[in-house]
Design a protein around this motif. Structure first.
Motif, PDB file in Angstrom:
ATOM      1  N   TYR A   1     107.915  28.774  33.844  1.00 22.25           N
ATOM      2  CA  TYR A   1     108.858  28.516  34.939  1.00 22.25           C
ATOM      3  C   TYR A   1     108.958  27.017  35.233  1.00 22.25           C
ATOM      4  O   TYR A   1     110.050  26.449  35.282  1.00 22.25           O
ATOM      5  CB  TYR A   1     108.424  29.286  36.186  1.00 22.25           C
TER       6      TYR A   1
ATOM      7  N   LEU B 196     110.059  36.337  35.481  1.00 24.60           N
ATOM      8  CA  LEU B 196     109.724  36.230  36.906  1.00 24.60           C
ATOM      9  C   LEU B 196     109.330  37.568  37.524  1.00 24.60           C
ATOM     10  O   LEU B 196     108.813  37.607  38.640  1.00 24.60           O
ATOM     11  CB  LEU B 196     110.882  35.609  37.680  1.00 24.60           C
TER      12      LEU B 196
ATOM     13  N   ASP C 183     107.264  38.752  45.713  1.00 27.75           N
ATOM     14  CA  ASP C 183     108.252  37.939  46.439  1.00 27.75           C
ATOM     15  C   ASP C 183     107.651  36.663  47.018  1.00 27.75           C
ATOM     16  O   ASP C 183     108.273  35.602  46.954  1.00 27.75           O
ATOM     17  CB  ASP C 183     108.910  38.757  47.551  1.00 27.75           C
TER      18      ASP C 183
ATOM     19  N   LYS D  96     107.153  34.162  44.210  1.00 32.71           N
ATOM     20  CA  LYS D  96     108.433  33.589  43.767  1.00 32.71           C
ATOM     21  C   LYS D  96     108.936  32.539  44.751  1.00 32.71           C
ATOM     22  O   LYS D  96     109.437  31.489  44.343  1.00 32.71           O
ATOM     23  CB  LYS D  96     109.490  34.687  43.612  1.00 32.71           C
TER      24      LYS D  96
ATOM     25  N   GLU E 127     109.547  28.658  43.752  1.00 34.77           N
ATOM     26  CA  GLU E 127     110.866  28.032  43.943  1.00 34.77           C
ATOM     27  C   GLU E 127     110.775  26.779  44.803  1.00 34.77           C
ATOM     28  O   GLU E 127     111.439  25.773  44.516  1.00 34.77           O
ATOM     29  CB  GLU E 127     111.846  29.028  44.568  1.00 34.77           C
TER      30      GLU E 127
END
Length: 159
Positions: A28, A104, A109, A112, A116
């Motif tokens: 990522y 991902l 959640d 993530k 981000e």
């Protein structure tokens, strides 16, 4: 391999090391960072920020106090494994490029969201800002050279 088998503790962010989560975090962040040096700072911030908020790191990686800031312990070996597994390739100099797409779906959640938020900081200048900030963190300033960094320092994280 001690990175595979260490018990969850304050040096792993209360989580057993997850090779799958580590690989996917690398895949990522690699598109947002200019080099492994900056990639290491993104990994550090993601794990420590998640620990600060949720009392558990994302990957379970242990971080060491190295000359260029906090880095996953034995990161060279971990990246080498990823090259051997054909997940990364060398792209000249110290650069690494992904060979496969990030998955991902392995992250929940909250993970993530943290990934981000760190990616947004890294993408501004390829991670240079994260490198500079990491040297000002208590986690770095209050640990000895080459020693493991305690996640206890996450409570004062500047990011």
């Amino acid at each position: 391999m001690e990175w595979k088998s260490h018990p969850p503790d304050i040096y792993s962010g209360n989580r057993r090391f997850s090779w799958e989560l580590f690989k996917q975090a690398v895949l990522y962040f690699i598109t947002y960072t200019k080099s492994p040096l900056f990639l290491n700072k993104a990994l550090f911030y993601a794990d420590f920020k998640h620990y600060k908020i949720f009392d558990v790191s994302i990957t379970g990686a242990r971080y060491a106090h190295l000359e260029y800031g906090p880095c996953p312990k034995r990161y060279e070996m971990l990246f080498e494994f990823m090259i051997r597994e054909n997940l990364l390739t060398r792209a000249g100099g110290h650069s690494l490029k992904p060979v496969v797409q990030v998955d991902l779906s392995v992250f929940d959640d909250s993970e993530k969201e943290v990934l981000e938020s760190i990616a947004k900081l890294a993408e501004v200048n390829g991670g240079q800002k994260l490198l500079e900030l990491s040297h000002k963190e208590d986690a770095y300033k209050n640990s000895q050279s080459l020693s493991l960094i305690s996640y206890e320092h996450a409570k004062n994280l500047k990011v």
